[in-house]
Enzyme design. Structure first.
Site, PDB file in Angstrom:
ATOM      1  N   SER A  51      -1.592   5.937   1.243  1.00 47.54           N
ATOM      2  CA  SER A  51      -2.798   5.121   1.364  1.00 47.54           C
ATOM      3  C   SER A  51      -2.853   4.431   2.727  1.00 47.54           C
ATOM      4  O   SER A  51      -1.844   4.278   3.407  1.00 47.54           O
ATOM      5  CB  SER A  51      -2.835   4.065   0.255  1.00 47.54           C
ATOM      6  OG  SER A  51      -2.846   4.683  -1.023  1.00 47.54           O
ATOM      7  N   ARG A  78      -4.274   5.220  -8.668  1.00 45.81           N
ATOM      8  CA  ARG A  78      -3.870   6.617  -8.821  1.00 45.81           C
ATOM      9  C   ARG A  78      -3.516   6.911 -10.281  1.00 45.81           C
ATOM     10  O   ARG A  78      -3.843   7.982 -10.811  1.00 45.81           O
ATOM     11  CB  ARG A  78      -2.684   6.925  -7.902  1.00 45.81           C
ATOM     12  CG  ARG A  78      -3.029   6.810  -6.419  1.00 45.81           C
ATOM     13  CD  ARG A  78      -1.871   7.218  -5.528  1.00 45.81           C
ATOM     14  NE  ARG A  78      -2.140   6.924  -4.123  1.00 45.81           N
ATOM     15  CZ  ARG A  78      -2.843   7.709  -3.311  1.00 45.81           C
ATOM     16  NH1 ARG A  78      -3.328   8.848  -3.767  1.00 45.81           N
ATOM     17  NH2 ARG A  78      -3.028   7.366  -2.050  1.00 45.81           N
ATOM     18  N   LEU A 122       0.884  -1.161   0.000  1.00 43.78           N
ATOM     19  CA  LEU A 122       0.000   0.000   0.000  1.00 43.78           C
ATOM     20  C   LEU A 122       0.917   1.205   0.000  1.00 43.78           C
ATOM     21  O   LEU A 122       1.849   1.255   0.808  1.00 43.78           O
ATOM     22  CB  LEU A 122      -0.891   0.027   1.243  1.00 43.78           C
ATOM     23  CG  LEU A 122      -2.197  -0.766   1.212  1.00 43.78           C
ATOM     24  CD1 LEU A 122      -2.880  -0.683   2.569  1.00 43.78           C
ATOM     25  CD2 LEU A 122      -3.131  -0.269   0.127  1.00 43.78           C
ATOM     26  N   ASP A 123       0.684   2.161  -0.888  1.00 42.64           N
ATOM     27  CA  ASP A 123       1.645   3.263  -0.990  1.00 42.64           C
ATOM     28  C   ASP A 123       1.596   4.168   0.235  1.00 42.64           C
ATOM     29  O   ASP A 123       0.709   4.066   1.083  1.00 42.64           O
ATOM     30  CB  ASP A 123       1.456   4.044  -2.297  1.00 42.64           C
ATOM     31  CG  ASP A 123       0.146   4.799  -2.361  1.00 42.64           C
ATOM     32  OD1 ASP A 123      -0.111   5.617  -1.470  1.00 42.64           O
ATOM     33  OD2 ASP A 123      -0.624   4.581  -3.323  1.00 42.64           O
ATOM     34  N   TYR A 124       2.563   5.049   0.313  1.00 43.96           N
ATOM     35  CA  TYR A 124       2.802   5.905   1.478  1.00 43.96           C
ATOM     36  C   TYR A 124       1.550   6.687   1.881  1.00 43.96           C
ATOM     37  O   TYR A 124       1.245   6.835   3.067  1.00 43.96           O
ATOM     38  CB  TYR A 124       3.943   6.864   1.141  1.00 43.96           C
ATOM     39  CG  TYR A 124       4.412   7.752   2.269  1.00 43.96           C
ATOM     40  CD1 TYR A 124       5.181   7.234   3.304  1.00 43.96           C
ATOM     41  CD2 TYR A 124       4.112   9.111   2.277  1.00 43.96           C
ATOM     42  CE1 TYR A 124       5.639   8.050   4.333  1.00 43.96           C
ATOM     43  CE2 TYR A 124       4.564   9.949   3.300  1.00 43.96           C
ATOM     44  CZ  TYR A 124       5.323   9.399   4.322  1.00 43.96           C
ATOM     45  OH  TYR A 124       5.774  10.206   5.340  1.00 43.96           O
TER      46      TYR A 124
END
Length: 260
Positions: free
Chosen positions: A107, A203, A103-105
């Site tokens: 999120s 995104r 999970l990106d930074y």
């Protein structure tokens, strides 16, 4: 199984850490230091790391937890910029667990972690549905809906990605599902379900239509749901969730045999 994978699969060390340990001469096989990462471990081999015997796990043995990852935390062991990672936040007993995907930074939401690298890999490579609640800064358009239903191929998918990302082209499979959750001014709230885990996929998808994802929260991965788990808290899988996990793994092994 290769030596580095054997260590990662049966201990608290990651594959990268196993490589480093082998390089430093801290790994022995049958009391002999071994520097060959690709050595295939045999059933009667005795592998030690720093003098400690590595006990092979029984087939199918796995522990898995659900973690509600906060925003502003990286899913990685270390960050060269000194930012917080999930391993700064997790209880010590889970520090050796492996994340299932990323999970990106920016999120938050459901992140699965396991002590079994084979299981982590199987789940990551699967087409299990991943569901997200998200908010974009534009109204939903017919073009967005068509792309969600039919899929999309972008020759230039850099918008929405990290500045350092080397990914340019990206293919998006049709979404497994989507639902409008609400609209306020120009902002739109959606629940979307996809069957892939590509780098910043959602995104990039919405950036193609000039929409910025303002909030992104994963709420389900396959049959496992986040529900009301508080931010930065963990829980073990329920008995039913473990039963479904073992069923998934069993079906996967059957498929592997069928294609052998």
């Amino acid at each position: 199984m290769r030596l580095n994978k054997y260590i990662a699969h049966n201990s608290r060390y990651s594959r990268r850490e196993a490589d480093q340990l082998i390089q430093e001469g801290l790994v022995t096989v049958n009391r002999i230091p071994l520097s060959d990462y690709s050595y295939k471990v045999q059933p009667d081999d005795k592998v030690t790391v720093k003098g400690q015997l590595i006990q092979p796990k029984k087939r199918g043995e796995v522990t898995m937890v659900v973690y509600h990852k906060p925003r502003g935390v990286l899913v990685t062991k270390k960050d060269d910029r000194g930012r917080a990672t999930i391993y700064h936040k997790l209880p010590g007993k889970f520090r050796h667990f492996i994340p299932v995907g990323r999970l990106d930074y920016a999120s938050e939401g459901l992140l699965l972690l396991t002590d079994n690298s084979e299981v982590a890999e199987r789940l990551m490579r699967s087409d299990l549905p991943r569901s997200y609640n998200l908010k974009i800064d534009k109204p939903l358009t017919p073009e967005m809906i068509e792309a969600m239903e039919r899929g999309l191929t972008l020759e230039d998918a850099r918008a929405g990605g990290h500045d350092r990302s080397e990914i340019t082209r990206m293919e998006f499979a049709p979404f497994a599902g989507y639902a409008l959750r609400g609209q306020s001014g120009k902002n739109t709230k959606l629940r979307v379900t996809i069957t892939e885990g590509k780098n910043r996929e959602l995104r990039r998808f919405f950036a193609h239509f000039g929409a910025k994802v303002l909030d992104l929260k994963r709420v389900a991965y396959g049959w496992i749901e986040l529900n009301n788990l508080p931010v930065n808290k963990t829980r073990y899988l329920s008995r039913k969730e473990y039963e479904l996990l073992h069923q998934f793994l069993k079906e996967g092994r059957t498929d592997d045999k069928d294609h052998a």
